[in-house]
Design an enzyme around this catalytic site. Structure first.
Site, mmCIF file in Angstrom:
data_model
loop_
_atom_site.group_PDB
_atom_site.id
_atom_site.type_symbol
_atom_site.label_atom_id
_atom_site.label_comp_id
_atom_site.label_asym_id
_atom_site.label_seq_id
_atom_site.Cartn_x
_atom_site.Cartn_y
_atom_site.Cartn_z
ATOM 1 N N ASP A 324 -15.042 21.977 4.649
ATOM 2 C CA ASP A 324 -14.015 22.643 4.983
ATOM 3 C C ASP A 324 -14.275 24.004 3.849
ATOM 4 O OD1 ASP A 324 -11.511 23.592 5.340
ATOM 5 O OD2 ASP A 324 -10.752 21.596 5.079
HETATM 6 C C1 BGC Z 1 -8.548 23.822 6.433
HETATM 7 C C2 BGC Z 1 -9.055 23.448 7.813
HETATM 8 C C3 BGC Z 1 -9.730 24.738 8.559
HETATM 9 C C4 BGC Z 1 -10.394 25.851 7.774
HETATM 10 C C5 BGC Z 1 -10.840 26.820 8.386
HETATM 11 C C6 BGC Z 1 -9.103 25.058 5.628
HETATM 12 O O1 BGC Z 1 -8.169 25.474 4.928
HETATM 13 O O2 BGC Z 1 -8.370 22.893 5.810
HETATM 14 O O3 BGC Z 1 -8.484 22.782 8.617
HETATM 15 O O4 BGC Z 1 -10.352 24.643 9.622
HETATM 16 O O5 BGC Z 1 -9.610 25.992 6.536
HETATM 17 O O6 BGC Z 1 -9.798 27.861 8.694
#
Ligand code: BGC
Length: 795
Positions: A324
């Site tokens: 993530d």
């Molecule tokens: C979130 C994810 C997301 C990623 C990319 C993160 O802050 O937890 O769900 O896919 O950002 O945008």
């Protein structure tokens, strides 16, 4: 010329008796084989001739020889720097976390130091970056573009929690497919969806992004998303790679606080939280995102237990794992890595192949490999996983998006689908009689109602209708409730008074209050709450207007179950609309006027008070259940020492699976195919033959539409297992079906309970069924009362 036939003549002295004897022997042998076949080793009957156990491959494309040959050929040409580049991902647009300080993507891509970009939207922009990768980088490896397409790319559908309320996996598959087509047109071949985290706590803002609290439903929906996004062939231009997130158990942060620690038994992890991820993998998901949270003391982004043991070894996942946003760097804050290099090493070794926005793989991996702290083989394996997905998507053969396609328009066809989906996701929570002197029920509103007042901050807010994560959707495409009602009123020549507060309510025949949460500020990522009541002065507004005694409908636009106890007691009608997407207004209006009959059911429990959270229907039993205790008052004596609150009842305000319709349904004639089943028959289903016994129980019931209009009921089947070696929930959903019935019509429906529905994990972490007793209920919510039981016996 035809070949001469050789004729062999066998001389038999007395033919007839020999033929009869041969037939008799043959007949008896066949009969004997049929009888003893259950006792023979199953592989004697299996198709496999290899003698090797078949390894289950969840995605055959990723495992294909052709793709893996191409991967190996390319890998053999790659330098250490080329390889590390493939493991690096940056956001070239919006940020949902700290940046890396690097924005010189053109230069990095040209040097082959970037494998993937995200938040790049539009064919032109994506192609611009892609040209640099394909034409200028040393090995011409195409970029993989990712994006958070959560409930639509441009056509924005209801938020995922709402989608799950439809209990309609095939509809969700259609939503995902539509999203895939639009994303692909936008140059995106990788969507960071579905979020399949089970969420049992309404304080957690991201409950809006998932399918709610139930594992069985969540697993069915997880598979549907994957099939919708990926189709049957990743290389098709209308398919995108899905990314199952957030692995693992991100939806269970302590106290519902975002990014907080998660601590649970392995039993709960396997029984409740892992199955939806597993279902997505089994449906062929090409990628997985590791979560921010620690799980039982180990950050999920450096957890070999979940990322390697479970994901790779137990589930045979062949795809790629991306971290993530910045999660690898966060290993330092978690206190499990004192330097960036250690964080990078731990993450890669645990099974995270691609670094999203930590910039640690790109800057630290070379040093780690050269010093011998990281085996080259570990790095190579991660590169293989990335390349496999790129080859499977056909990026090497077709790296560019089609720039000639006309720009997106929310066409009538797209709107029709968005509206139908929204109508299937709106839950009718309450619909009581009109206050005196009015007659009938509050809903549906009569089309000839002279004056309707529409009041509240969510009545005309386009941005809120889009939910918290609306990808490339434009709020200007959203039709609000005000616009939709105004159109209807103009057409019906009735009057709509909008947002004039109490004055409007006093003049109206029906009042519609559009209240709830601000989607971008209060729901989604990093939006945990300690209060679940209506925000700001909305509760006061609601009470003042309800007390006027008019037929009043509360329409809730929100991303989570709210604690609306006062409303449930006093407001005559309540509609849970969630955030319905671009066709919000028309869909809600259809429900309000009865042009659509509500059918959706809650997939997340509504609490009476925030202090009940985490609250979910499938709780484990307690030794002192308070089932027969009157909990409506504080304990007065013997009713104290039970599992209860002293200031609130245990029951939810609205339970899981609950939702009303403008008609009513009656369940009857609940029957089981048998009241006993042999354990061995379920555990080792035998090939069907004349004497074989069934390996599952069939449950049938009748449902009748006893009301005045056609309606769709979501019939639900729950079980409880008593007598096993571990505790099982007091109720667990194990079947659901949408059944449409005309007034007076009756249909029989059928559920099957076999190994998948009845098994559970024992203390050795094996999925088993034990000799035990199961109770079964069918009905229209998790409070279903029509029940029966059966036994699983050893003999
Ligand atoms: C979130 C994810 C997301 C990623 C990319 C993160 O802050 O937890 O769900 O896919 O950002 O945008």
């Amino acid at each position: 010329m035809t070949k001469p036939r050789r004729v062999i003549t066998i001389y038999l002295p007395h033919r007839e008796p020999v033929i009869i004897a041969a037939f008799t022997i043959l007949l008896w042998s066949a009969l004997l084989l049929t009888c003893i076949s259950p006792l023979l080793p199953p592989e004697w009957f299996a198709g496999s001739q290899t003698g090797q156990p078949d390894i289950f491959v969840p995605n055959t494309q990723l495992a294909s020889l052709a793709i893996n040959r191409r991967v190996e050929a390319l890998l053999s040409k790659m330098t250490l720097q080329d390889k590390i580049g493939q493991l690096t991902q940056y956001s070239a647009g919006e940020m949902t976390g700290p940046g890396t300080g690097r924005t010189d993507y053109d230069a990095l891509i040209a040097q082959g130091q970037v494998g993937s970009l995200f938040n790049v939207v539009g064919a032109k922009l994506a192609n611009r970056y892609q040209r640099i990768a394909v034409q200028k980088s040393p090995l011409h490896i195409p970029l993989l573009f990712g994006y958070d397409v959560i409930h639509g790319d441009r056509t924005i559908f209801p938020v995922p929690l709402a989608l799950s309320s439809s209990f309609n996996p095939s509809l969700i598959q259609q939503v995902a497919h539509t999203s895939a087509v639009e994303a692909s047109d936008d140059g995106i071949r990788w969507v960071f969806s579905p979020m399949v985290d089970i969420a049992r706590d309404a304080r957690w803002g991201r409950i809006t992004e998932g399918a709610g609290e139930d594992t069985f439903l969540g697993s069915a929906i997880a598979g549907a998303y994957i099939r919708g996004y990926q189709g049957t062939d990743l290389s098709k231009p209308d398919s995108v790679a899905a990314c199952v997130k957030h692995f693992a158990a991100y939806g269970a942060p302590n106290a519902g606080r975002e990014y907080n620690t998660v601590d649970m038994s392995e039993l709960t992890l396997r029984q409740v939280y892992l199955p939806p991820y597993h279902a997505a993998i089994n449906a062929g998901a090409a990628t997985v995102m590791s979560a921010f949270n620690p799980l039982n003391g180990v950050p999920a982004t450096a957890d070999p237990f979940t990322l390697t043991k479970i994901l790779r070894h137990e589930w045979n996942f062949d795809g790629l794992v991306v971290s993530d946003f910045g999660a690898i760097r966060e290993l330092i804050a978690h206190g499990v890595a004192s330097t960036g290099a250690i964080a990078a090493r731990k993450a890669l070794k645990s099974g995270v192949d691609m670094d999203m926005m930590s910039d640690l793989y790109r800057t630290r991996l070379a040093g780690l490999v050269t010093s011998g702290d990281l085996p080259q083989s570990v790095l190579d394996e991660a590169v293989r996983r990335v390349l496999r997905v790129k080859f499977a998507l056909g990026l090497f053969d077709h790296p560019y998006a089609d720039e000639t396609k006309p720009p997106y328009v929310a066409t009538p066809q797209k709107r029709a689908l968005a509206r139908r989906v929204a109508e299937e996701t709106i839950v009718l929570l309450k619909n009581s009689a009109n206050p005196v002197p009015f007659t009938g029920k509050v809903l549906p509103i009569a089309k000839t109602t002279p004056v309707i007042a529409l009041i509240g901050p969510l009545a005309d807010s386009q941005i809120d209708m889009m939910g918290s994560w609306s990808a490339a959707g434009e709020p200007t495409d959203a039709v609000t409730l005000r616009t939709a009602l105004q159109e209807r009123c103009d057409w019906a020549k009735t009057q709509l008074l909008y947002a004039e507060g109490i004055a409007a309510a006093q003049k109206a025949d029906v009042v519609v209050l559009a209240l709830g949460e601000s989607a971008p500020r209060m729901t989604g990522e990093s939006s945990s709450l300690t209060r679940l009541d209506l925000p700001g002065n909305q509760e006061r507004l609601l009470e003042t207007i309800t007390k006027l005694g008019k037929p009043t409908v509360l329409v809730l636009f929100d991303g989570r179950p709210l604690a609306i106890k006062w409303a449930a007691q006093h407001v005559p009608a309540i509609v849970e609309a969630w955030y319905p997407g671009i066709e919000a207004g028309p869909a809600v209006a259809d429900i309000l006027f009865g042009d659509a009959n509500p059918s959706a059911k809650l997939t997340a429990t509504f609490p009476r008070a925030v202090g009940q959270e985490p609250l979910f229907y499938n709780q484990l039993p307690t030794g002192r259940p308070a089932d027969d205790i009157d909990l409506t008052h504080p304990p007065t004596g013997e009713d104290k020492y039970f599992s209860r609150y002293i200031d609130e009842t245990n029951a939810p305000l609205y339970p899981f699976g609950y939702g009303l319709s403008y008609t009513t349904f009656e369940y009857s004639k609940l029957k089981l195919s048998q009241e006993k089943i042999l354990l061995d028959d379920i555990m080792n289903p035998k090939p069907a033959h004349f004497f074989s016994t069934p390996s599952d129980i069939e449950v049938t019931t009748e449902i009748k539409n006893t009301g005045p209009v056609t309606g769709t009921e979501i019939a639900q089947l729950y079980i409880r297992n008593t007598g096993g070696s571990v505790e099982e929930p007091v109720r667990a959903l194990r079947g659901f079906q949408r059944v449409t019935l005309k007034p007076g019509e009756t249909k029989q429906i059928r559920f099957t309970l076999g190994f998948n529905e009845l098994s559970y994990y024992n203390l050795d972490m094996n999925r088993v069924i034990e000799p035990t007793e199961y109770q079964v209920w069918v009905g229209g919510s998790s409070n279903a009362t029509l029940g029966t039981q059966f036994e699983v016996t050893e003999k």
